[in-house]
Scaffold this motif. Sequence first.
Motif, PDB file in Angstrom:
ATOM      1  N   VAL A 177       0.895  -1.059  -0.002  1.00 27.45           N
ATOM      2  CA  VAL A 177      -0.106   0.039   0.031  1.00 27.45           C
ATOM      3  C   VAL A 177       0.797   1.139   0.026  1.00 27.45           C
ATOM      4  N   ILE A 178       0.507   2.264  -0.780  1.00 28.19           N
ATOM      5  CA  ILE A 178       1.185   3.431  -0.914  1.00 28.19           C
ATOM      6  C   ILE A 178       0.362   4.653  -0.627  1.00 28.19           C
ATOM      7  N   ARG A 228       9.066   2.901   5.214  1.00 26.52           N
ATOM      8  CA  ARG A 228       8.720   1.561   4.828  1.00 26.52           C
ATOM      9  C   ARG A 228       8.120   0.976   5.937  1.00 26.52           C
ATOM     10  N   PHE A 229       7.209   0.459   6.256  1.00 25.81           N
ATOM     11  CA  PHE A 229       6.543  -0.007   7.358  1.00 25.81           C
ATOM     12  C   PHE A 229       5.999  -1.463   6.973  1.00 25.81           C
ATOM     13  N   VAL A 243       3.537  -1.222   3.918  1.00 23.43           N
ATOM     14  CA  VAL A 243       2.881   0.367   3.675  1.00 23.43           C
ATOM     15  C   VAL A 243       4.354   1.171   3.292  1.00 23.43           C
ATOM     16  N   TYR A 244       4.075   1.726   2.071  1.00 18.30           N
ATOM     17  CA  TYR A 244       5.189   2.891   1.952  1.00 18.30           C
ATOM     18  C   TYR A 244       4.555   4.264   1.964  1.00 18.30           C
ATOM     19  N   THR A 259      11.032   6.932  -7.225  1.00 20.93           N
ATOM     20  CA  THR A 259      11.935   5.939  -6.500  1.00 20.93           C
ATOM     21  C   THR A 259      11.202   4.981  -5.841  1.00 20.93           C
ATOM     22  N   VAL A 260      10.056   5.113  -5.193  1.00 19.90           N
ATOM     23  CA  VAL A 260       9.021   4.287  -4.623  1.00 19.90           C
ATOM     24  C   VAL A 260       8.787   3.332  -5.481  1.00 19.90           C
ATOM     25  N   ALA A 261       8.436   3.707  -6.744  1.00 22.74           N
ATOM     26  CA  ALA A 261       7.916   2.702  -7.671  1.00 22.74           C
ATOM     27  C   ALA A 261       9.133   1.542  -8.065  1.00 22.74           C
TER      28      ALA A 261
END
Lengths: 164, 430
Positions: free
Chosen positions: A63-64, A78-79, A119-120, A143-145
């Motif tokens: 999930v972002i 990041r969790f 989760v991001y 970056t997250v992708a």
Amino acid sequence: MRGKAGRRIVVGLGNSNRGDDAAGRIVARLLRDAPPEGFEIIEKDGEAAALLAELDGAAAAYVIDACASGAAPGAVSRFDAAAGPLPSKTFALSSHGLGLTEAIELARALGQLPPICVVYAIEGGCFETGAPLSPLVAAAVVTVAERLRAEIAARVETEEARHA
Amino acid sequence: MAVKTIKVDYLARVEGEGALKVVIRDGVVASAELKIFEPPRFFEAFLRGRDFSEAPDIVARICGICPVAYQMSAVQAIENALGVDVGAPLRALRRLIYCGEWIESHTLHVYMLHAPDFLGYEGAVEMARDHADIVRRGLALKKAGNAIISLLGGREIHPINVRVGGFYRTPRRRELQPLAEELKWAREAALETVRWAARFDFPERERDYEFVALRHERDYPFYEGRIASSRGLDISADQFDAHFEEAQVEHSTALHACRKGGGAYLTGPLARYNLNFDRLSPLAKEAAREAGLGPVCANPYRSILVRAVEVLYACDEALRLIDAYEEPERPAVEAPPRAGVGYGATEAPRGLLYHRYRLEPDGTIADARIVPPTSQNQASIEEDLRRFIGGWLDLPEEDLRHRCEQTVRNHDPCISCATHFLRLELEHAR
């Protein structure tokens, strides 16, 4: 209530018309062009019941969402939500009565949290109506992708090695 | 003189952003202000200069919880200005989509926002840890409401299929059948919800409200009816401005509505129920009686029970409408532009929602007025606090604070769907 069992999903949350709040959705769109194999790419506004329905029955969920924890805009956290609760202050920005934190904790309480749930969070800087992503957040979504693709690929590799 | 102020900075489990300040002077509640500090949203101004056909999609954005209500009052008012009658089959479909909104909105409030008050939990998450099956039932029931909106509105939130004159597309009869199966389950779940809520411990607090709601010759009102009150008001929507007025108060960015020459009044589930008990379906009436509700309920703490009865009614009514559904010949009737003023009033989950539009000859909106239910209920919420909190002043501060929050939540205020907290200050003057 239950989604299709065993689904693997990437969920981008946010409001496309509120500046950096769109960050999660933009990540989802970047992944949609070439989704990781076996993954479904979903966009949601963040309302808890709808998100809960997506999580229910899923084998893996990434999930972002945008957040406002006080860090510098564009900072990425990041969790591992499957391991423990999210820091609620990070996501207090949710524009809904029940948001991401509540959806995750409801899923946990109801025994519906996917065994893999990551989760991001992308720190937003500007949440103005109609604003585009701010430059630092626009860089962070790319970056997250990339990180997500790498994380999912590494996990798939590990799973394949285990089954080999 | 002893003055005490109690502040709760963020009252959760309401829709919107605001604050509450209660001042207690010499052991008496001296004042209670529901302070809405959310910025004005200018929707009435956005509508000016737009074509009337854009109004349903613009006003849907006012609320993520009750967008259908805004669409229904808008199309009704604009069709009134254009002299258009959509006919019975399309009216029935509008009633059906409204059933969906009541089910999802009321169920969200009953299970997630209000029940924790009665069962002693901080919120829905904590409640779910001990009552997982009940919370699952609530979520599935809410989803049944969303399914109606998705099918008729094109999507769950901010539907896109409603237009002046009818719909862009109407469903085939066979498309409604899977919905009927889900609703049969939902009706049973709604009945269980009424029985569950009936066991809560309700504070015994009543007062003599002026209840204002639609009243229809045959139906429990969603979409149509005259505006009636428990003190004899009986007017059509075009007379609303002559009988109600809105005024600015210093502590709120939302206008306060009142009866001209009459003062505060209450709209919403209690008002609807009290003015229309005889219009409920036999199943809903029976469930209400079994739950200990008479034909009139003036205890706002029991509003959760009335909402549960309305969810049951909405499921029952949706099934009736699906069973009787005849596919309209066309999804919408012609609605040619003309100059005029139109008025609309429908029943949003939280109460009466009034719209007025003035159109130019080419259909451009020259002027719009929207009076949402929460603005109408603000003065009554403050009055509830002044009247009811006094009996609890001996409670520990945390418990007293909780009673204040619960008293606000009785009316499910939708301050806006932009944020979810309300700041409360409770002041004891000394």
